[in-house]
Design an enzyme around this catalytic site. Structure first.
Site, PDB file in Angstrom:
ATOM      1  CD  GLU A 174      -3.427   6.081   2.697  1.00 30.75           C
ATOM      2  OE1 GLU A 174      -2.516   6.666   3.313  1.00 30.75           O
ATOM      3  OE2 GLU A 174      -3.959   5.027   3.101  1.00 30.75           O
ATOM      4  CD1 TRP A 184      -8.159  -4.468   0.713  1.00 34.29           C
ATOM      5  CD2 TRP A 184     -10.081  -3.528   0.010  1.00 34.29           C
ATOM      6  NE1 TRP A 184      -8.024  -3.094   0.763  1.00 34.29           N
ATOM      7  CE2 TRP A 184      -9.171  -2.490   0.346  1.00 34.29           C
ATOM      8  CE3 TRP A 184     -11.328  -3.176  -0.469  1.00 34.29           C
ATOM      9  CZ2 TRP A 184      -9.487  -1.138   0.216  1.00 34.29           C
ATOM     10  CZ3 TRP A 184     -11.661  -1.825  -0.582  1.00 34.29           C
ATOM     11  CH2 TRP A 184     -10.743  -0.825  -0.244  1.00 34.29           C
ATOM     12  NE  ARG A 189      -0.093   3.864   6.506  1.00 31.98           N
ATOM     13  CZ  ARG A 189      -0.981   4.394   5.662  1.00 31.98           C
ATOM     14  NH1 ARG A 189      -0.995   5.695   5.426  1.00 31.98           N
ATOM     15  NH2 ARG A 189      -1.853   3.627   5.052  1.00 31.98           N
ATOM     16  CG  ASP A 190       2.912   2.442  11.848  1.00 29.87           C
ATOM     17  OD1 ASP A 190       2.191   2.865  10.920  1.00 29.87           O
ATOM     18  OD2 ASP A 190       2.690   2.699  13.046  1.00 29.87           O
ATOM     19  CD  GLU A 191      -1.315   0.268   6.734  1.00 32.18           C
ATOM     20  OE1 GLU A 191      -1.338   1.403   7.222  1.00 32.18           O
ATOM     21  OE2 GLU A 191      -2.341  -0.298   6.328  1.00 32.18           O
ATOM     22  CG  HIS A 193      -1.442   4.665  -0.648  1.00 36.52           C
ATOM     23  ND1 HIS A 193      -0.647   4.593   0.475  1.00 36.52           N
ATOM     24  CD2 HIS A 193      -2.521   3.882  -0.383  1.00 36.52           C
ATOM     25  CE1 HIS A 193      -1.230   3.818   1.369  1.00 36.52           C
ATOM     26  NE2 HIS A 193      -2.367   3.348   0.869  1.00 36.52           N
ATOM     27  CG  ASP A 199      -4.127  -0.697  -1.441  1.00 36.51           C
ATOM     28  OD1 ASP A 199      -5.023  -1.287  -0.809  1.00 36.51           O
ATOM     29  OD2 ASP A 199      -3.624   0.371  -1.052  1.00 36.51           O
ATOM     30  CG  ASP A 215      -0.217  -0.119   2.533  1.00 37.61           C
ATOM     31  OD1 ASP A 215       0.901  -0.661   2.566  1.00 37.61           O
ATOM     32  OD2 ASP A 215      -0.761   0.342   3.553  1.00 37.61           O
TER      33      ASP A 215
HETATM   34  C1  BGC Z   1      -4.031   0.955   3.572  1.00 40.14           C
HETATM   35  C2  BGC Z   1      -4.890   0.930   2.346  1.00 40.14           C
HETATM   36  C3  BGC Z   1      -5.740  -0.299   2.504  1.00 40.14           C
HETATM   37  C4  BGC Z   1      -6.687   0.059   3.615  1.00 40.14           C
HETATM   38  C5  BGC Z   1      -7.816  -0.872   3.836  1.00 40.14           C
HETATM   39  C6  BGC Z   1      -4.936   1.242   4.711  1.00 40.14           C
HETATM   40  O1  BGC Z   1      -4.292   1.374   5.921  1.00 40.14           O
HETATM   41  O2  BGC Z   1      -2.977   1.846   3.463  1.00 40.14           O
HETATM   42  O3  BGC Z   1      -4.331   1.244   1.188  1.00 40.14           O
HETATM   43  O4  BGC Z   1      -6.280  -0.827   1.387  1.00 40.14           O
HETATM   44  O5  BGC Z   1      -5.970   0.319   4.802  1.00 40.14           O
HETATM   45  O6  BGC Z   1      -8.294  -0.892   5.115  1.00 40.14           O
END
Ligand code: BGC
Length: 932
Positions: free
Chosen positions: A727, A514, A452-454, A748, A461, A448
């Protein structure tokens, strides 16, 4: 006799390595090649493959016209076997010369080929301790002919052999669903080994295996011990084979990397330390059946950018601007500093009030630091982390010179295959932002965001971005590996995790758009690459997802209720509730059910399973009927009346009658007008709205949306200086402040999915048959552009469409690769032309030339559609204080679109509770402009 050029680019599966292709994971790699040029009459009727293996040579002739992913024609490869392949083609009385040879070498195809065992340091390398180095020294005889190192790790690994770096990959072994699939790499180390004593050292980092993943602070998702598996295989000229692998006799020592984490960064002590702690290793239990060879390219350094500027922030910090939001790290040269001095590099994508804007990173520290050795010259850079940044703050040095700082760009080293350009520099910059967004988020997993912490493999996506991705870069190997992970992680009930690899505990059983990555990504790949095998492999996963959501929908065939992410990040949603979209979530979910069921039916038909194809086609039909019954009025309004619901209903043929489709298209166009041509779709609607507008006869409205630069719009970010796709539509607010939402990345790719429309429709280059064996060329010129072009390296070779408008003429140029044909819709001509390979040009009257006047008896709608008049109306309405901006003007007019234009001023001024002031002045300004 005519001429056909020798084939080039002989490929094995989807591997794009320069020759040779090492460590392929299948015994029967499919072959593809390109025929770079041929006389117009050439049609391939047969090909010959020459295989040279173990000194013997065989030639196999196959009489078919295929050249993409043709079956391996000979005996399967055995592990480690290397085969040299040449191809030549013939047809229509012509025969090519042989291609240059291409070499493929099998990896370790069977678990038993591994004699090495995973080893882990016993005393060192614990969680929180410095990164360990595992080491082995060994003797080798002279006369080495080939040497291969096969390696992987629990954690990241970086190998050096006799002090030289092994390979050029970074962040190896990459990230897969480690519990099911762990990739190993194959390296040619023939040049690195030497007669006599050898020293193999491998640094281990936390990476995805043991580092932090997700926003809840958790780490060690896969285990808390780092481990290495490495097997060196050396063949000598006298036929000796020496095999050495990780075992309990290796040793461990502590490195100067004191801490490393993908999110937080790397902390290193570069001072030479005499008293490195050493330790022992032990063999650990680990399932070797999980090992797989790579399908796509590894992560590498793909570019190095110089600093664009070094400057001081208002608070006095030293900042570097690289001029581009990118993914990787900073490389810094320092000279003559004191030993032990600490240099700290922090990263951010944007500045806020002139300082690093780190709030979007959430808890990711994104900080690298170094205790200097004190040498005359030191080069500082990490290797066990990566950051998403455009700016860096450097502290701990008396001076930073621009020539001493570089940004090292890191990502999956995908081969570029797609280009777009136009006469509009802002549009081109937007397209470039899409490309950079992909580069930064294709870091072994389609993520995504990179900062960040992800940084997770969010299914939704990539579901929306896959068509764009497969145009811009050769994504086939990369995504087919990811799809194997998706299938592996699919739950027994068929539900698909929100992220793949799955490292979050989701409270959601399933989310439309998703989970549909399971069906739609393989289908896109098939369309774009012609890979039937991939479709067959994914079919069980595709079916399981559709069975699951059909079960959720139940007998009424409507997928309703439950929490959905829906049209995520609709720009009207509150910044802290991105799921509160205008589009009804039940409409979105049921629409996806219909689409996915249909795709599974089509895929089953391709795979040759007529019964299954029938079953899912029927299901799709039932869902469509249910959709129409429940959500669509007889006149064609769709429940919730939001752009996204019309976009998906039109794009996926969910409206039964021509009348409904017609009205839905008109309604969609009106909604776009009513928003003042600003975008009002989220993740679901954005990739579809342009196709829906184009397909329903509203190309001009689509262009107005594309060229909008007010907020929100695609070009808004460009006007704010963006160098990647954001994003949120308004990740940075018009006043330069960062959007207050906690989830706010500046890199994003999802909303960049519109680039696929630029390629297919604006330029007009689309696949009409899988793998672009047939091209659909249907350019859509508009007066907002004088030129546009797209080029794509299809599986058959380069295809190109370029058009140009000037002096009332439209000039069209189309390049069709050998092996493909094209259907070309020349604007203004009633019948399409069908052409074969080669370069073709056409001329026609410019369909967009006439600068049409506003028609008499115009409606308010006509005024909005007449860009020049509308611009003047908005300017006058703003100057007279009737409205604040274009969006407000359009919103006021939305219920008066059918009214005569003479009523426009009064309609504009009808602001509750009464008449807006300025009405008279506006009349004075506009009455001459608006015909009665
Ligand atoms: C992500 C998104 C993702 C979404 C869905 C976000 O934190 O960055 O791109 O699809 O959460 O919950």
């Amino acid at each position: 006799m005519g001429h056909v050029a020798a084939p080039t680019a002989v490929r094995f599966e989807h591997r794009t390595d320069e020759d040779p292709v090492l460590g392929i994971g299948t015994a029967t790699p499919r072959l593809s090649w390109i025929v770079p040029a041929a006389d117009a009459a050439f049609i391939q009727e047969a090909y010959e493959v020459e295989l040279t293996r173990a000194g013997t040579c065989e030639v196999i002739r196959v009489t078919v016209g295929d050249q993409v992913l043709v079956p391996w024609p000979a005996a399967p490869l055995s592990s480690r076997e290397s085969v040299r392949v040449r191809v030549r083609v013939s047809g229509a009385g012509m025969r090519s010369a042989w291609s240059d040879p291409a070499t493929v070498e099998a990896g370790l195809l069977r678990t038993e080929d591994w004699t090495a065992r995973f080893i882990s340091p016993r005393e060192l390398g614990k969680l929180g301790a410095p990164a360990p180095v595992l080491r082995s020294t060994f003797d080798l005889p002279g006369g080495v002919v080939t040497a291969r190192l096969y390696a992987t790790a629990h954690g990241l690994y970086e190998a050096t052999l006799n002090g030289r770096r092994v390979g050029d990959q970074v962040l190896a072994p990459g990230w897969t669903s480690y519990g099911h699939r762990l990739r190993y790499q194959t390296y040619d180390v023939t040049e690195l080994v030497r007669e006599g004593g050898n020293d193999l050292e491998v640094l281990l980092g936390n990476g995805w295996y043991r580092g932090r993943l997700g926003w809840d602070g958790r780490h060690a998702h896969y285990g808390d011990r780092l481990a290495l598996l490495a097997q060196l295989e050396v063949t000598t000229s006298d036929g000796q084979v020496i095999r050495l692998g990780t075992d309990a006799f290796w040793t461990a020592r502590e490195s100067g990397v004191l801490a490393d984490d993908l999110y937080d960064g790397q902390r290193a002590d570069l001072r030479p330390r005499a008293d490195d702690r050493t330790g022992t290793v032990e063999v650990v239990d680990a399932d070797l059946a999980r090992l797989v060879a790579p399908d796509g390219p590894p992560v590498r350094v793909t570019q190095v950018l110089p600093a664009a500027a070094v400057f001081s922030s208002p608070s006095g910090a030293t900042l570097v601007d690289f001029g581009q939001n990118l993914v990787g790290w900073v490389r810094l040269r320092v000279r003559d500093q004191a030993p032990g001095q600490e240099v700290v590099v922090r990263h951010a994508e944007v500045l806020e009030d002139g300082e690093l804007g780190v709030r979007p990173l959430r808890t990711a520290k994104a900080t690298d630091s170094y205790r200097l050795a004190g040498a005359p010259l030191e080069v500082l850079e990490p290797s066990l982390t990566f950051h998403g940044f455009r700016y860096a703050e450097i502290s701990g040095l008396p001076e930073v010179r621009a020539e001493d700082v570089e940004a090292v760009v890191v990502g999956s080293d995908l081969r570029r295959t797609g280009w777009f350009s136009s006469s509009n520099p802002q549009l081109d910059r937007f397209h470039e932002n899409v490309v950079w967004g992909m580069r930064g988020n294709f870091v072994d997993v389609p993520t995504d965001c990179p900062q960040r912490d992800e940084r997770l493999g969010w299914t939704g996506d990539i579901q929306v971005f896959a068509p764009t991705a497969s145009f811009l870069f050769d994504s086939a190997g990369f995504l087919s590996s990811w799809l194997a992970d998706l299938a592996a992680e699919q739950r027994p009930d068929g539900s698909v995790p929100l992220v793949v690899p799955n490292v979050i505990e989701s409270p959601l059983p399933a989310a439309a758009a998703w989970g549909d990555a399971a069906t739609l990504v393989p289908w896109v790949l098939y369309q774009r690459t012609g890979d039937v095998g991939l479709l067959e492999r994914q079919l069980p996963s595709m079916r399981a997802w559709v069975d699951y959501i059909a079960g959720l929908a139940g007998a009424d065939r409507l997928w309703t209720g439950g929490f959905q992410l829906g049209d995520w990040l609709d720009p009207t949603a509150p910044h802290d509730a991105p799921f509160e979209a205008q589009a009804d979530p039940d409409v979105v979910a049921t629409g996806y059910l219909a689409r996915s069921a249909e795709v599974v039916g089509l895929a089953a038909a391709v795979a040759g399973d007529a019964d299954v194809a029938e079953k899912y086609a029927r299901l799709a039909g039932e869902v469509r009927d249910a959709f129409a019954r429940e959500f669509v009025t007889p006149g064609g309004r769709v429940l919730s009346d939001a752009p996204t619901v019309y976009a998906l209903a039109l794009a996926w043929a969910l409206l039964p009658t021509a009348d409904q489709r017609h009205h839905a298209g008109d309604r969609l166009a009106d909604l776009v007008r009513a928003s003042g041509f600003r975008i009002s779709t989220g993740f679901v609607g954005t990739p579809l709205i342009m196709d829906a507008l184009t397909g329903s006869g509203h190309l001009d409205v689509a262009y107005r949306l594309m060229f909008q630069s007010g907020c929100p719009s695609w070009l808004y970010a460009v006007t704010m200086g963006a160098t990647t796709v954001w994003e949120r539509w308004d990740a940075m607010l018009p006043d330069g402040q960062i959007n207050p939402g906690q989830m706010n990345s500046f890199n994003h790719y999802a909303l960049g999915a519109v680039a696929d429309w630029l390629h297919r429709t604006v330029a007009g280059l689309a696949p009409a048959a899988p793998g672009y064996r047939e091209l659909l060329v249907r350019p859509a010129p508009d007066r907002s552009l004088t030129a546009a072009s797209a080029r794509h390296r299809t599986p058959y070779g380069d295809a190109e469409v370029a058009w140009q408008r000037s002096e009332g003429r439209l000039r069209l140029r189309v390049v069709v690769p050998v092996g493909a044909t094209a259907t070309v819709h020349v604007p203004g001509r009633p019948e399409p032309a069908r052409v074969g390979h080669g370069t073709h040009t056409w001329q026609a009257a410019d369909p967009a030339a006439a600068n049409r006047p506003l028609r008499t008896q115009a409606t308010v709608r006509d005024v909005l559609d007449h860009e020049d008049t509308w611009r003047q109306v908005v300017a006058a309405a703003v100057e007279t204080g009737v409205v604040g901006d274009e969006a407000e003007a359009a919103a006021r007019l939305q219920v008066f679109l059918d009214a005569p234009s003479s009523r426009l001023v009064d309609a504009l001024a009808l602001a509750p509770p009464g008449l807006a002031k300025g009405r008279k002045a506006l009349h004075a300004r506009l009455d001459h402009l608006l015909p009665p």
